[in-house]
Design a protein around this motif. Structure first.
Motif, PDB file in Angstrom:
ATOM      1  N   LEU A  36      -9.608  10.091  41.837  1.00 17.49           N
ATOM      2  CA  LEU A  36     -10.315   9.533  40.692  1.00 17.49           C
ATOM      3  C   LEU A  36     -11.059   8.253  41.064  1.00 17.49           C
ATOM      4  CD1 LEU A  36      -7.661  10.102  37.880  1.00 17.49           C
ATOM      5  CD2 LEU A  36      -9.843  11.287  38.153  1.00 17.49           C
ATOM      6  N   LEU A  37     -10.444   7.421  41.881  1.00 14.98           N
ATOM      7  CA  LEU A  37     -11.141   6.218  42.330  1.00 14.98           C
ATOM      8  C   LEU A  37     -12.374   6.582  43.141  1.00 14.98           C
ATOM      9  CD1 LEU A  37      -8.181   3.891  43.380  1.00 14.98           C
ATOM     10  CD2 LEU A  37      -9.799   3.494  41.524  1.00 14.98           C
ATOM     11  N   SER A  38     -12.239   7.592  43.997  1.00 16.32           N
ATOM     12  CA  SER A  38     -13.346   7.992  44.862  1.00 16.32           C
ATOM     13  C   SER A  38     -14.495   8.629  44.082  1.00 16.32           C
ATOM     14  CB  SER A  38     -12.850   8.962  45.936  1.00 16.32           C
ATOM     15  OG  SER A  38     -11.829   8.371  46.718  1.00 16.32           O
ATOM     16  N   GLU A  39     -14.235   9.079  42.864  1.00 15.77           N
ATOM     17  CA  GLU A  39     -15.297   9.643  42.030  1.00 15.77           C
ATOM     18  C   GLU A  39     -16.289   8.586  41.579  1.00 15.77           C
ATOM     19  OE1 GLU A  39     -13.604  11.651  38.710  1.00 15.77           O
ATOM     20  OE2 GLU A  39     -13.485  13.580  39.744  1.00 15.77           O
ATOM     21  N   HIS A  40     -15.870   7.330  41.570  1.00 16.76           N
ATOM     22  CA  HIS A  40     -16.778   6.266  41.137  1.00 16.76           C
ATOM     23  C   HIS A  40     -17.912   6.150  42.150  1.00 16.76           C
ATOM     24  CE1 HIS A  40     -18.336   2.372  39.952  1.00 16.76           C
ATOM     25  NE2 HIS A  40     -17.542   2.377  38.895  1.00 16.76           N
TER      26      HIS A  40
ATOM     27  N   PHE B 179     -10.802   1.178  50.781  1.00 16.94           N
ATOM     28  CA  PHE B 179     -12.040   1.624  50.154  1.00 16.94           C
ATOM     29  C   PHE B 179     -13.159   0.650  50.503  1.00 16.94           C
ATOM     30  CE2 PHE B 179      -8.586   3.069  47.415  1.00 16.94           C
ATOM     31  CZ  PHE B 179      -8.923   4.387  47.139  1.00 16.94           C
ATOM     32  N   ALA B 180     -14.382   1.130  50.445  1.00 16.08           N
ATOM     33  CA  ALA B 180     -15.566   0.271  50.499  1.00 16.08           C
ATOM     34  C   ALA B 180     -16.168   0.245  49.108  1.00 16.08           C
ATOM     35  CB  ALA B 180     -16.576   0.797  51.511  1.00 16.08           C
ATOM     36  N   THR B 181     -16.453  -0.957  48.612  1.00 16.60           N
ATOM     37  CA  THR B 181     -17.023  -1.081  47.270  1.00 16.60           C
ATOM     38  C   THR B 181     -17.846  -2.347  47.167  1.00 16.60           C
ATOM     39  OG1 THR B 181     -16.529  -1.133  44.896  1.00 16.60           O
ATOM     40  CG2 THR B 181     -15.016  -2.302  46.345  1.00 16.60           C
ATOM     41  N   ASP B 182     -18.846  -2.317  46.301  1.00 16.01           N
ATOM     42  CA  ASP B 182     -19.578  -3.540  45.981  1.00 16.01           C
ATOM     43  C   ASP B 182     -19.236  -4.029  44.583  1.00 16.01           C
ATOM     44  OD1 ASP B 182     -20.920  -1.594  44.509  1.00 16.01           O
ATOM     45  OD2 ASP B 182     -22.885  -2.502  44.805  1.00 16.01           O
ATOM     46  N   LEU B 183     -18.247  -3.415  43.958  1.00 16.85           N
ATOM     47  CA  LEU B 183     -17.795  -3.907  42.653  1.00 16.85           C
ATOM     48  C   LEU B 183     -17.171  -5.290  42.814  1.00 16.85           C
ATOM     49  CD1 LEU B 183     -16.039  -0.755  41.138  1.00 16.85           C
ATOM     50  CD2 LEU B 183     -18.287  -1.655  40.524  1.00 16.85           C
ATOM     51  N   PRO B 184     -17.460  -6.219  41.922  1.00 17.58           N
ATOM     52  CA  PRO B 184     -16.747  -7.503  41.950  1.00 17.58           C
ATOM     53  C   PRO B 184     -15.252  -7.271  41.726  1.00 17.58           C
ATOM     54  CG  PRO B 184     -18.666  -7.586  40.501  1.00 17.58           C
ATOM     55  CD  PRO B 184     -18.472  -6.151  40.864  1.00 17.58           C
TER      56      PRO B 184
END
Length: 280
Positions: free
Chosen positions: A144-148, A180-185
């Protein structure tokens, strides 16, 4: 970080939810704010050491004029992602898209959306479950996290079975760590973690009590944060073998800010022997 801005670029295009917008078209303004190092260009006076704003304008124009989106939110997102992908020196971009004359019989001068996007950061999440089909719940949480669209799975540890901590009258946990890699704050990422917890039936009725799934933001790059709702690194990370052992499987020895050696910390913990790989 230095800043370059392009203000009020004007285009005529055919974006919108309503048929008349797609048929008649309308004007759009795009403003950009780009964070990137500019000292080489400043001292060398060479165009090759900076972003050519004529080229930049042409890239934005191609997206705005030659593509069609229902929402200006989507238009802004595609501009941001295109620029971050094309210019390796660009660290962060702010995109503002304005529709100055929306086709509504209401009284406002225009509508804008503004987004800020940066290069992805490597983050680590600790996962735990001691209710239901534990391994399936952990796998579903990662899925579910990876779906973002702004969260990408990089690595995940094995599953480890551990004894409960705090409230001990409950079943054993399965624990895991994932990168994970993310650009979310950080705070927005925390919201996504809690959204997944809620979707998988997490109930917060007892501290350290049983749970379908528990998702903790352990590390956000090398950032150290002390916010009202969030502390990073996780405040109890260094005390928990059931967190450190899975984390050490997928992280470098110096991954934890303020901790000189992840492996040395684990070696000094008596509880490390209680964290054992899980087999069905």
């Amino acid at each position: 970080m230095d800043k370059m801005t392009l203000n009020r670029m004007e285009f005529f295009a055919y974006h919108g939810v309503y048929a008349e917008e797609n048929k008649l078209g309308q004007h759009y303004y795009v403003d950009l704010e780009l964070l990137l190092p500019l000292s080489r260009a400043g001292f060398g006076d060479e165009l090759t050491e900076t972003i050519n704003y004529a080229e930049l304008y042409a890239r934005v124009r191609t997206i705005v004029v030659e593509r069609t989106f229902r929402l200006i939110e989507a238009l802004a997102e595609h501009i941001a992602q295109d620029l971050l992908g094309f210019y390796p020196e660009l660290q962060e971009v702010l995109v503002r898209v304005t529709k100055p004359h929306p086709p509504f019989e209401i009284h406002f001068a225009g509508v804008s959306v503004e987004i800020r996007r940066s290069r992805p950061v490597e983050v680590y999440v600790g996962l735990g479950s001691n209710l239901g089909e534990r391994h399936e719940l952990l796998a579903e949480a990662i899925r579910l996290l990876s779906e973002h669209p702004r969260i990408k799975l990089l690595r995940q540890s094995r599953l480890y079975e551990t004894e409960p901590v705090g409230f001990v009258e409950q079943g054993k946990f399965l624990n895991q760590a994932a990168a994970f890699a993310t650009d979310l704050p950080p705070e927005e990422l925390l919201v996504e973690l809690q959204r997944v917890e809620n979707r998988l039936g997490r109930v917060r009725d007892k501290r350290w009590g049983p749970r379908t799934v528990d998702l903790d933001l352990l590390l956000y790059g090398q950032v150290e944060l002390r916010l009202p709702r969030l502390t990073v690194p996780h405040p109890r990370l260094a005390e928990r073998a059931f967190v450190l052992v899975p984390l050490a499987e997928i992280a470098t020895d110096d991954a934890v800010p303020g901790l000189s050696s992840l492996s040395a910390r684990i070696e000094a913990m008596p509880a490390r022997n209680e964290v054992v790989p899980w087999t069905r």
